[in-house]
Design an enzyme around this catalytic site. Structure first.
Site, PDB file in Angstrom:
ATOM      1  N   TRP A 454     -33.110 -44.987 -64.876  1.00 23.12           N
ATOM      2  CA  TRP A 454     -33.329 -46.485 -66.399  1.00 23.12           C
ATOM      3  C   TRP A 454     -35.040 -45.188 -66.148  1.00 23.12           C
ATOM      4  O   TRP A 454     -36.112 -45.505 -65.350  1.00 23.12           O
ATOM      5  CB  TRP A 454     -33.966 -47.178 -64.822  1.00 23.12           C
ATOM      6  CG  TRP A 454     -34.110 -48.515 -66.044  1.00 23.12           C
ATOM      7  CD1 TRP A 454     -35.616 -48.897 -66.370  1.00 23.12           C
ATOM      8  CD2 TRP A 454     -33.026 -49.899 -66.748  1.00 23.12           C
ATOM      9  NE1 TRP A 454     -35.346 -50.301 -67.579  1.00 23.12           N
ATOM     10  CE2 TRP A 454     -34.265 -50.407 -66.597  1.00 23.12           C
ATOM     11  CE3 TRP A 454     -32.259 -50.458 -66.548  1.00 23.12           C
ATOM     12  CZ2 TRP A 454     -34.276 -51.998 -67.807  1.00 23.12           C
ATOM     13  CZ3 TRP A 454     -31.957 -51.319 -66.841  1.00 23.12           C
ATOM     14  CH2 TRP A 454     -32.993 -51.761 -67.634  1.00 23.12           C
ATOM     15  N   ASP A 455     -35.559 -44.774 -67.534  1.00 23.20           N
ATOM     16  CA  ASP A 455     -36.517 -44.147 -67.884  1.00 23.20           C
ATOM     17  C   ASP A 455     -37.647 -45.715 -69.130  1.00 23.20           C
ATOM     18  O   ASP A 455     -37.135 -46.668 -69.102  1.00 23.20           O
ATOM     19  CB  ASP A 455     -36.332 -43.780 -68.417  1.00 23.20           C
ATOM     20  CG  ASP A 455     -37.192 -42.149 -68.900  1.00 23.20           C
ATOM     21  OD1 ASP A 455     -38.308 -42.435 -67.961  1.00 23.20           O
ATOM     22  OD2 ASP A 455     -36.523 -41.023 -68.828  1.00 23.20           O
ATOM     23  N   ASP A 523     -41.827 -34.582 -63.852  1.00 23.68           N
ATOM     24  CA  ASP A 523     -40.523 -34.397 -64.950  1.00 23.68           C
ATOM     25  C   ASP A 523     -41.290 -32.277 -64.485  1.00 23.68           C
ATOM     26  O   ASP A 523     -40.862 -31.912 -64.696  1.00 23.68           O
ATOM     27  CB  ASP A 523     -41.163 -34.482 -66.322  1.00 23.68           C
ATOM     28  CG  ASP A 523     -40.017 -35.365 -66.746  1.00 23.68           C
ATOM     29  OD1 ASP A 523     -39.592 -35.710 -66.247  1.00 23.68           O
ATOM     30  OD2 ASP A 523     -40.851 -35.993 -68.325  1.00 23.68           O
TER      31      ASP A 523
HETATM   32  C1  GLA Z   1     -38.169 -38.176 -68.700  1.00 19.15           C
HETATM   33  C2  GLA Z   1     -37.820 -38.116 -68.417  1.00 19.15           C
HETATM   34  C3  GLA Z   1     -36.845 -36.851 -68.402  1.00 19.15           C
HETATM   35  C4  GLA Z   1     -35.960 -37.220 -69.169  1.00 19.15           C
HETATM   36  C5  GLA Z   1     -36.748 -37.943 -70.432  1.00 19.15           C
HETATM   37  C6  GLA Z   1     -35.458 -37.745 -71.253  1.00 19.15           C
HETATM   38  O1  GLA Z   1     -39.349 -37.625 -70.027  1.00 19.15           O
HETATM   39  O2  GLA Z   1     -38.571 -37.764 -67.099  1.00 19.15           O
HETATM   40  O3  GLA Z   1     -36.448 -36.696 -66.810  1.00 19.15           O
HETATM   41  O4  GLA Z   1     -35.469 -37.940 -68.935  1.00 19.15           O
HETATM   42  O5  GLA Z   1     -37.014 -38.730 -70.453  1.00 19.15           O
HETATM   43  O6  GLA Z   1     -36.068 -38.347 -72.815  1.00 19.15           O
END
Ligand code: GLA
Length: 725
Positions: A454-455, A523
């Site tokens: 869930w971002d 990330d």
């Molecule tokens: C964010 C997340 C990444 C990936 C991207 C997808 O940056 O941290 O792991 O899921 O979105 O757009």
């Protein structure tokens, strides 16, 4: 246990006591620290502070207390600030008494499995409002939680300009504060600040707890280390203040920036729950915080459940994939022993890049070949299937926005600021919330997903809701509604494991952990950067929450696949690489790594965390150890980043957290980049392992995949097992 006497309120946990005294219309904080015996008299604490009057032009409220307000002739930050419609902003609170409470209610998540709670009552002679402050203890951990509520029984409309959650006062002329700050890609880096006079403050104004300043922090004074955190995901503020009268005040809670909560007559406002603990060492604070999270925050269905080894396609493909490619990755992953395939961003709507599609939570069949059949095929392989979503966002180029522009968070008449080409949704819109809840539950059920990432990929701007009567409430109400939605969704699919994410680890907090047991840490999957990011994260959050994946790019030259594993092998472990394009030799390395992780999974996931030596932010040698509660097993990782000295200085390490009386076998994990002669094991008592300096040879030899010495750091992993006593 909480004991109330005529004079004292004694709040005891397994290790700490917070001792308060009822003192007329005030509550004195006599003591907070190691647990104390019960006694009839604590008059020897803080006697001087009680009666002494200072210069009449100075701050006169030097008595240590857990509650303060505006209008006390104080030069310190206040716990509560209320205002009336005519602008009056001072209060005169009187303590009315303390009583044991049968729990409390809150629109926000609060600790589960509570022990006793005491409720302190204060009434304001100026506004007529009542503030209740709640302290809760737990049978199995040293933490105390505290929060407050304002009840507007004034008969008229009031504004809550500030309501913090925790206030502690101490006599102190100096202190040091450790905070975990950073940015996207470098979250929760440790910073130490020495305080002498003045105010130190960190906060978030971004609408999320943020990568800039995590709400977890520590304060060190004398021989005590205290840790603080919030069960909250929005704007927060942490203040540590030392006055010229050598008093220290610590305040934590909701940020009063962009906040002015309109409270109508008869309404109640509840602050987020704060948690705090005192210990002898930083490590003990971390372990208590981990225990609190697992026993009282994380969903009990998952708190101690083995977490699957996953592979995520993001770094392998970004938006450029098809269902067939994902299936190929899944097949290869299965061959390597990996247990779950996670399909990241790009499977829905017109989402072929980051400029369109957010909000359109339906399958892009042309691209995926049909998600349901992909999910079925992945399940048939014997893998679990996970899916990425970002429900709190919407894009102008989406069907959802075209149909409902009012679902976006934006100020009428203004073009909203886009970040990553996207807008936040207006979480206070009940129709949107219902739409998202129904759509996502159906999606997850139809596909039979086992896991959801869930971002939340942008900070808030244009903070406005056409559904809110008063915008000063919005930063708070956003989360009341977001938590409501998360509760509905997670309860509807109780077996689905959720991992919270926000541009990496920008919303890594206990509010999210309440609904989502895992958190994508960053990330930045570069193993060298992860040394610092993960150490900072582990200071406040349990290892089973920490999402760490082995990447195949993002690496500085030289960091071997084995060191990437040594760094990533933590609770929520996985791979984030195109496993279909790595060579056969690397596949065999990955197979061995996965088998090793699965063999020792419990020691990687549900264990006590000990940092080895100094913080890696301050020292070239360090590492970490995960030790089982019964001290019979441990995994230790040693790190040497003294790259300039690798020729002639041999690193020496000391283990931690073991039982001094147990005899252990210490086995180095075999690495593909090490000759057999360099992989060793030995037996030793815990006392030797924890007190002596252990010689591990020069770690840099053979460190890279090319068996040379060109790496930025070197690492080894050890499995330590009790074999006798
Ligand atoms: C964010 C997340 C990444 C990936 C991207 C997808 O940056 O941290 O792991 O899921 O979105 O757009």
């Amino acid at each position: 246990m909480i004991k109330l006497t005529e004079k004292y309120i004694k709040i005891d946990t397994t290790k700490n006591t917070l001792l308060l005294e009822k003192y007329g219309d005030r509550v004195l904080q006599l003591y907070y620290g190691k647990k104390l015996h019960d006694s009839d008299n604590y008059g020897f604490f803080a006697v001087e502070e009680r009666d002494k009057w200072f210069g009449s032009n100075d701050d006169h409220t030097n008595i240590p207390t857990v509650f303060s307000c505006n209008g006390e002739c104080a030069n310190k930050e206040a716990y509560v600030i209320l205002s009336k419609e005519d602008g009056t902003f001072t209060s005169r609170f009187e303590f009315k008494g303390a009583e044991m409470a049968e729990g409390f209610s809150s629109p926000l998540p609060t600790a589960r499995n509570k022990g006793e709670t005491v409720r302190l009552c204060f009434t304001d002679l100026v506004t007529g409002a009542t503030v209740y402050q709640y302290y809760t203890v737990f049978e199995d951990c040293a933490c105390i939680t505290v929060h407050s509520e304002v009840v507007n029984n004034s008969g008229e409309q009031l504004f809550v300009k500030r309501l913090m959650s925790c206030q502690l006062d101490f006599a102190a002329e100096k202190a040091s504060v450790t905070t975990y700050d950073g940015t996207w890609d470098l979250e929760r880096l440790r910073h130490d600040t020495e305080l002498t006079a003045g105010r130190f403050e960190i906060d978030s104004k971004l609408g999320i707890s943020s990568a800039n300043h995590n709400p977890f922090f520590m304060v060190k004074t004398d021989n005590t280390v205290m840790g603080f955190n919030l069960v909250w995901s929005g704007n927060h503020k942490e203040t540590v203040e030392i006055s010229p009268y050598e008093r220290m005040r610590i305040l934590t809670g909701l940020n009063d920036y962009g906040f002015n909560y309109k409270l109508n007559a008869g309404e109640t406002f509840v602050s987020p729950e704060a948690v705090f603990v005192a210990a002898d060492t930083e490590g003990e604070v971390s372990r208590e915080m981990h225990k609190f999270s697992l026993k009282h925050v994380v969903n009990p269905n998952f708190a101690y459940k083995p977490r699957p080894v996953l592979i995520n396609n993001w770094e392998a493909t970004y938006f450029d994939f098809t269902g067939d490619k994902i299936y190929e990755i899944a097949k290869k992953a299965k061959e390597c022993g990996i247990e779950m395939m996670v399909l990241d961003d790009g499977w829905f709507g017109a989402r072929n890049n980051d400029r369109a599609g957010l909000g359109d939570w339906y399958d892009n069949v042309e691209k995926t070949g049909g998600l349901k059949s992909l999910s079925d095929k992945i399940h048939e392989l014997g893998l679990k299937f996970g899916l990425w979503v970002e429900p709190e966002m919407i894009q102008v180029d989406s069907d959802l926005y075209r149909a409902h522009p009012e679902y976006a968070m934006q100020i009428p008449g203004l073009t909203p600021i886009e970040r990553r080409h996207q807008l936040c949704v207006d979480m206070c819109n009940p129709e949107l919330r219902q739409y998202l809840t129904d759509t996502l539950i159906k999606l997850f059920k139809d596909l039979g997903v086992d896991y959801v990432k869930w971002d939340h990929n942008r900070a808030m701007s244009d903070v406005y809701s056409s559904c809110e009567a008063y915008q000063g409430n919005y930063f708070y109400d956003y989360y009341v509604n977001q938590y409501k939605m998360l509760k509905d969704i997670t309860e509807a699919v109780p077996d689905v494991l959720f991992e919270s994410c926000a541009s990496g680890g920008s919303r890594y907090d206990l509010g999210m952990q309440y609904f989502m047991p895992q958190n994508w840490c960053s990330d930045n999957t570069n193993a060298f950067a992860r040394l610092f990011i993960q150490e900072g994260t582990l200071a406040g959050y349990p290892v089973s929450s920490l999402g760490a994946h082995v990447p195949n790019h993002w690496e500085r030259p030289g960091v071997s696949w084995e060191s990437r594993f040594n760094v990533s092998a933590m609770g929520a472990f996985g791979y984030e690489c195109d496993i279909t394009s790595v060579d056969r030799k690397t596949i065999s390395v990955i197979k061995k790594q996965v088998a090793y992780f699965k063999k020792h999974r419990n020691v990687f996931q549900y264990v006590e965390y000990y940092r080895l030596g100094e913080s890696l932010c301050k020292s070239d040698l360090g590492g970490w150890s995960f030790v089982s509660e019964d001290k019979k097993e441990a995994i230790a990782v040693i790190i040497d980043k003294k790259v300039n000295n690798f020729w002639f200085k041999r690193p020496r390490f000391t283990f931690a957290g073991l039982n001094p009386d147990y005899l252990y076998k210490v086995e180095m994990r075999p690495q593909s980049n090490l000759p057999e002669s360099k992989v060793f094991s030995f037996t030793a008592y815990g006392d030797a392992l924890m007190n002596g300096k252990l010689d591990f040879d020069n770690l840099y030899w053979h460190e890279t995949d090319g068996h040379d010495m060109g790496s930025v750091f070197a690492s080894r992993m050890f499995y330590i097992k009790k074999i006798g006593r």
